[in-house]
Design an enzyme around this catalytic site. Structure first.
Site, PDB file in Angstrom:
ATOM      1  N   SER A 173       0.843  -1.194   0.000  1.00 32.23           N
ATOM      2  CA  SER A 173       0.000   0.000   0.000  1.00 32.23           C
ATOM      3  C   SER A 173       0.877   1.243   0.000  1.00 32.23           C
ATOM      4  CB  SER A 173      -0.841  -0.019   1.277  1.00 32.23           C
ATOM      5  OG  SER A 173      -1.393   1.245   1.541  1.00 32.23           O
TER       6      SER A 173
ATOM      7  N   TYR B 191      -1.539  -0.962  10.840  1.00 26.57           N
ATOM      8  CA  TYR B 191      -1.777  -1.603   9.534  1.00 26.57           C
ATOM      9  C   TYR B 191      -0.569  -1.370   8.616  1.00 26.57           C
ATOM     10  CZ  TYR B 191      -3.440  -1.853   4.707  1.00 26.57           C
ATOM     11  OH  TYR B 191      -3.549  -2.103   3.361  1.00 26.57           O
TER      12      TYR B 191
ATOM     13  N   LYS C 288       2.346  -3.952   6.784  1.00 28.30           N
ATOM     14  CA  LYS C 288       2.683  -3.991   5.348  1.00 28.30           C
ATOM     15  C   LYS C 288       4.192  -3.835   5.161  1.00 28.30           C
ATOM     16  CE  LYS C 288      -1.242  -4.680   3.385  1.00 28.30           C
ATOM     17  NZ  LYS C 288      -1.490  -5.955   2.717  1.00 28.30           N
TER      18      LYS C 288
ATOM     19  N   ASN D 135     -15.140   2.768   5.991  1.00 26.28           N
ATOM     20  CA  ASN D 135     -14.073   3.673   6.424  1.00 26.28           C
ATOM     21  C   ASN D 135     -13.653   4.596   5.292  1.00 26.28           C
ATOM     22  OD1 ASN D 135     -13.613   2.356   8.984  1.00 26.28           O
ATOM     23  ND2 ASN D 135     -12.735   0.671   7.798  1.00 26.28           N
TER      24      ASN D 135
ATOM     25  N   GLY E 158      -4.499  11.268  11.613  1.00 25.34           N
ATOM     26  CA  GLY E 158      -3.655  10.351  10.832  1.00 25.34           C
ATOM     27  C   GLY E 158      -3.704  10.598   9.333  1.00 25.34           C
TER      28      GLY E 158
HETATM   29  P1  NAD Z   1     -10.692  -7.283   1.257  1.00 27.01           P
HETATM   30  O1  NAD Z   1     -10.866  -7.317   2.722  1.00 27.01           O
HETATM   31  O2  NAD Z   1     -11.889  -7.059   0.406  1.00 27.01           O
HETATM   32  O3  NAD Z   1      -9.981  -8.630   0.757  1.00 27.01           O
HETATM   33  C1  NAD Z   1      -9.123  -9.377   1.583  1.00 27.01           C
HETATM   34  C2  NAD Z   1      -9.589 -10.813   1.506  1.00 27.01           C
HETATM   35  O4  NAD Z   1      -8.718 -11.611   2.313  1.00 27.01           O
HETATM   36  C3  NAD Z   1     -10.999 -11.011   2.062  1.00 27.01           C
HETATM   37  O5  NAD Z   1     -11.740 -11.767   1.121  1.00 27.01           O
HETATM   38  C4  NAD Z   1     -10.795 -11.782   3.366  1.00 27.01           C
HETATM   39  O6  NAD Z   1     -11.879 -12.657   3.639  1.00 27.01           O
HETATM   40  C5  NAD Z   1      -9.494 -12.518   3.069  1.00 27.01           C
HETATM   41  N1  NAD Z   1      -8.688 -12.826   4.255  1.00 27.01           N
HETATM   42  C6  NAD Z   1      -8.354 -12.003   5.278  1.00 27.01           C
HETATM   43  N2  NAD Z   1      -7.569 -12.642   6.156  1.00 27.01           N
HETATM   44  C7  NAD Z   1      -7.395 -13.895   5.676  1.00 27.01           C
HETATM   45  C8  NAD Z   1      -6.687 -15.031   6.141  1.00 27.01           C
HETATM   46  N3  NAD Z   1      -5.999 -15.000   7.286  1.00 27.01           N
HETATM   47  N4  NAD Z   1      -6.718 -16.170   5.404  1.00 27.01           N
HETATM   48  C9  NAD Z   1      -7.427 -16.216   4.245  1.00 27.01           C
HETATM   49  N5  NAD Z   1      -8.113 -15.171   3.768  1.00 27.01           N
HETATM   50  C10 NAD Z   1      -8.108 -14.032   4.475  1.00 27.01           C
HETATM   51  O7  NAD Z   1      -9.580  -6.193   0.934  1.00 27.01           O
HETATM   52  P2  NAD Z   1      -9.110  -5.583  -0.459  1.00 27.01           P
HETATM   53  O8  NAD Z   1      -9.510  -4.167  -0.498  1.00 27.01           O
HETATM   54  O9  NAD Z   1      -9.499  -6.478  -1.559  1.00 27.01           O
HETATM   55  O10 NAD Z   1      -7.537  -5.609  -0.241  1.00 27.01           O
HETATM   56  C11 NAD Z   1      -6.730  -6.679  -0.673  1.00 27.01           C
HETATM   57  C12 NAD Z   1      -5.301  -6.433  -0.238  1.00 27.01           C
HETATM   58  O11 NAD Z   1      -4.869  -5.183  -0.748  1.00 27.01           O
HETATM   59  C13 NAD Z   1      -5.117  -6.362   1.281  1.00 27.01           C
HETATM   60  O12 NAD Z   1      -3.893  -6.988   1.600  1.00 27.01           O
HETATM   61  C14 NAD Z   1      -5.039  -4.878   1.550  1.00 27.01           C
HETATM   62  O13 NAD Z   1      -4.295  -4.598   2.705  1.00 27.01           O
HETATM   63  C15 NAD Z   1      -4.351  -4.376   0.293  1.00 27.01           C
HETATM   64  N6  NAD Z   1      -4.657  -2.957   0.008  1.00 27.01           N
HETATM   65  C16 NAD Z   1      -5.937  -2.552  -0.118  1.00 27.01           C
HETATM   66  C17 NAD Z   1      -6.204  -1.202  -0.348  1.00 27.01           C
HETATM   67  C18 NAD Z   1      -7.616  -0.700  -0.470  1.00 27.01           C
HETATM   68  O14 NAD Z   1      -7.823   0.499  -0.370  1.00 27.01           O
HETATM   69  N7  NAD Z   1      -8.617  -1.546  -0.691  1.00 27.01           N
HETATM   70  C19 NAD Z   1      -5.150  -0.295  -0.477  1.00 27.01           C
HETATM   71  C20 NAD Z   1      -3.849  -0.760  -0.370  1.00 27.01           C
HETATM   72  C21 NAD Z   1      -3.611  -2.101  -0.130  1.00 27.01           C
HETATM   73  N1  UFG Z   2     -12.714  10.974   3.589  1.00 25.30           N
HETATM   74  C1  UFG Z   2     -13.747  11.812   3.966  1.00 25.30           C
HETATM   75  N2  UFG Z   2     -14.867  11.246   4.504  1.00 25.30           N
HETATM   76  C2  UFG Z   2     -14.999   9.901   4.686  1.00 25.30           C
HETATM   77  C3  UFG Z   2     -13.927   9.049   4.276  1.00 25.30           C
HETATM   78  C4  UFG Z   2     -12.798   9.629   3.749  1.00 25.30           C
HETATM   79  O1  UFG Z   2     -13.661  13.027   3.834  1.00 25.30           O
HETATM   80  O2  UFG Z   2     -16.032   9.454   5.181  1.00 25.30           O
HETATM   81  C5  UFG Z   2     -11.508  11.584   2.980  1.00 25.30           C
HETATM   82  C6  UFG Z   2     -10.242  11.334   3.768  1.00 25.30           C
HETATM   83  O3  UFG Z   2     -10.072  12.305   4.766  1.00 25.30           O
HETATM   84  C7  UFG Z   2      -9.192  11.383   2.661  1.00 25.30           C
HETATM   85  C8  UFG Z   2      -9.927  10.835   1.432  1.00 25.30           C
HETATM   86  O4  UFG Z   2     -11.318  10.978   1.732  1.00 25.30           O
HETATM   87  O5  UFG Z   2      -8.838  12.713   2.391  1.00 25.30           O
HETATM   88  C9  UFG Z   2      -9.637   9.372   1.170  1.00 25.30           C
HETATM   89  O6  UFG Z   2      -9.888   8.608   2.351  1.00 25.30           O
HETATM   90  P1  UFG Z   2      -9.961   7.021   2.319  1.00 25.30           P
HETATM   91  O7  UFG Z   2     -10.279   6.563   3.708  1.00 25.30           O
HETATM   92  O8  UFG Z   2     -10.856   6.566   1.227  1.00 25.30           O
HETATM   93  O9  UFG Z   2      -8.498   6.594   1.886  1.00 25.30           O
HETATM   94  P2  UFG Z   2      -7.112   6.884   2.611  1.00 25.30           P
HETATM   95  O10 UFG Z   2      -6.250   7.538   1.601  1.00 25.30           O
HETATM   96  O11 UFG Z   2      -7.253   7.552   3.906  1.00 25.30           O
HETATM   97  O12 UFG Z   2      -6.679   5.389   2.946  1.00 25.30           O
HETATM   98  C10 UFG Z   2      -6.156   4.561   1.944  1.00 25.30           C
HETATM   99  C11 UFG Z   2      -6.389   3.089   2.281  1.00 25.30           C
HETATM  100  C12 UFG Z   2      -5.627   2.706   3.510  1.00 25.30           C
HETATM  101  C13 UFG Z   2      -4.193   3.128   3.409  1.00 25.30           C
HETATM  102  C14 UFG Z   2      -4.124   4.607   3.100  1.00 25.30           C
HETATM  103  C15 UFG Z   2      -2.738   5.139   2.949  1.00 25.30           C
HETATM  104  O13 UFG Z   2      -7.760   2.837   2.482  1.00 25.30           O
HETATM  105  O14 UFG Z   2      -5.668   1.301   3.629  1.00 25.30           O
HETATM  106  O15 UFG Z   2      -4.807   4.840   1.882  1.00 25.30           O
HETATM  107  O16 UFG Z   2      -2.175   4.707   1.753  1.00 25.30           O
HETATM  108  F1  UFG Z   2      -3.529   2.870   4.565  1.00 25.30           F
END
Ligand code: NAD
Ligand code: UFG
Length: 338
Positions: free
Chosen positions: A124, A148, A152, A197, A292
């Site tokens: 991430s 978190y 990573k 979130n 944060g």
């Molecule tokens: P998600 O929660 O939709 O997908 C994660 C999947 O992993 C889920 O289906 C969950 O059931 C499964 N899982 C969790 N723990 C497990 C375990 N111990 N064993 C087997 N399965 C397990 O999340 P996502 O948004 O698809 O994210 C996928 C990956 O990308 C994650 O590692 C997340 O940290 C990373 N990531 C996501 C974002 C984002 O904004 N969505 C940003 C940066 C990185």
């Molecule tokens: N925001 C709002 N209202 C909300 C939710 C978000 O104003 O209800 C704003 C936040 O303040 C930020 C922007 O929208 O300015 C994006 O927020 P997100 O929560 O969608 O995404 P972030 O960039 O905060 O978080 C993402 C991933 C995290 C990761 C982080 C840093 O979801 O997993 O980027 O890379 F850790």
């Protein structure tokens, strides 16, 4: 290739399943469904008119991993499985160390034993901590601002050490920026449990009437309109980035690569574009900054272009239209009986 997707039933994993299938890869999903709905498997099966090969298991369960590798003999693993909520990682840190760190370690041990040394890892942009300069290049110093992010970073370090010790490993560390939107079919999308979130699922749930109003966290940042700026990337583009990253398998390299568009948009840009493109209203009010949060971040997306021949194709209009198609067709997510 034959590819095992840990966490393949989740938001990004399910979209990557689609992209890999479209490129003719064979796929096995391994997921414990801790943050996914089993109905996603039916949707994927419908899209391809083919049963989805999957195993319900936890990545911390070594003996099941051994059995899965023996039975399926994948060429590579794309490792999505893990917990991802920044807030929850502060209140339940051990869940994050167990799932993300121990889980990844167990997975890597099982892969090594099975002599499968090709991995694409979901990292991430959070590993860049507070940006010192924009755009964020892969050489930007790494740090964590929350548990978190710390997990990573530990897994990235584990992968670098592993590759350093044994160059037979091929490792692609993909640092995602802000994935949003959904597959254009409207059949799969983001289905967060509880109150979202993240910005985009919050917007779609306000638009569909599940939530009353969006809170915009701060309008006094040093950005064009005072609201936070992020590099939003369409989840289908992100999924294609994983297909492209398979090029790095069997190369004996270990490389971090940003997956972003290279362009930042503010919270208000996202709200206004969503309203305009979808002709819906998203009531919002300005609230305090969220602790944060950084003011702005966006990617330098050059390395992905050079090494993978990949770049994002879809703009924020498509992100907003496709996110809305998914939410409006599935107001309660996968399970309409919720
Ligand atoms: P998600 O929660 O939709 O997908 C994660 C999947 O992993 C889920 O289906 C969950 O059931 C499964 N899982 C969790 N723990 C497990 C375990 N111990 N064993 C087997 N399965 C397990 O999340 P996502 O948004 O698809 O994210 C996928 C990956 O990308 C994650 O590692 C997340 O940290 C990373 N990531 C996501 C974002 C984002 O904004 N969505 C940003 C940066 C990185
Ligand atoms: N925001 C709002 N209202 C909300 C939710 C978000 O104003 O209800 C704003 C936040 O303040 C930020 C922007 O929208 O300015 C994006 O927020 P997100 O929560 O969608 O995404 P972030 O960039 O905060 O978080 C993402 C991933 C995290 C990761 C982080 C840093 O979801 O997993 O980027 O890379 F850790």
């Amino acid at each position: 290739m034959k590819v095992l997707l840990t966490g393949g039933a989740g938001y990004i994993g399910s979209h990557t399943y689609v992209a890999l299938k479209e490129h003719g890869h064979e796929i096995v999903i391994l997921d414990n469904f801790s943050n996914a709905n089993r109905l996603v498997l039916d949707r994927l099966a419908q899209l391809f008119q083919e049963k989805v090969e999957h195993v319900e298991a936890d990545i911390r369960d070594r003996s099941t991993l051994d059995d899965v590798f023996e039975a399926h003999k994948p060429d590579a693993v794309i490792h999505f499985a893990g917990a991802k909520a920044v807030g929850e990682s502060a209140t339940d840190p051990l869940k994050y160390y167990s799932n993300n760190v121990s889980g990844s370690q167990t997975l890597l041990e099982a892969m090594d034993a099975a002599e499968i040394r090709n991995i694409v890892f979901s990292s991430s942009a959070t590993v860049y901590g507070v940006p010192q300069a924009l755009p964020l290049t892969e050489d930007h110093p790494l740090s964590s601002t929350n548990t978190y992010g710390a997990t990573k970073l530990i897994v990235e370090d584990m992968l670098r050490a592993l590759h350093g010790a044994d160059p037979r490993w091929s490792v692609a560390i993909l640092r995602y920026f802000n994935p949003v939107g959904a597959h254009p079919s409207g059949e799969i999308g983001e289905d967060p449990g509880g109150i979202p979130n993240n910005l985009m699922p919050y917007i779609t749930q306000v638009a569909v009437g599940r939530l009353a109003q969006l809170k915009v966290y701060g309008d006094d940042y040093d950005t064009s309109d005072g609201t936070g700026v992020r590099d939003y990337i369409h989840v289908s583009d992100l999924a294609q980035g994983h297909v492209a990253a398979l090029k790095l398998m069997n190369t004996g390299t270990c490389t971090p690569i940003n997956l972003g568009t290279g362009t930042g948009y503010s919270v208000l840009d996202m709200i206004k574009t969503f309203e305009r493109v979808n002709e819906v209203s998203v009531p919002y009010s300005i609230a305090e900054r969220r602790p944060g949060d950084v003011a702005a971040n966006w990617a330098d997306a050059q390395r992905a272009k050079e090494l993978l021949g990949w770049q994002a194709q879809l703009g924020i209009e498509a992100m907003c239209a496709d996110g809305w198609r998914w939410q409006s067709r599935n107001p309660k997510g996968y399970d309409q009986t919720n």
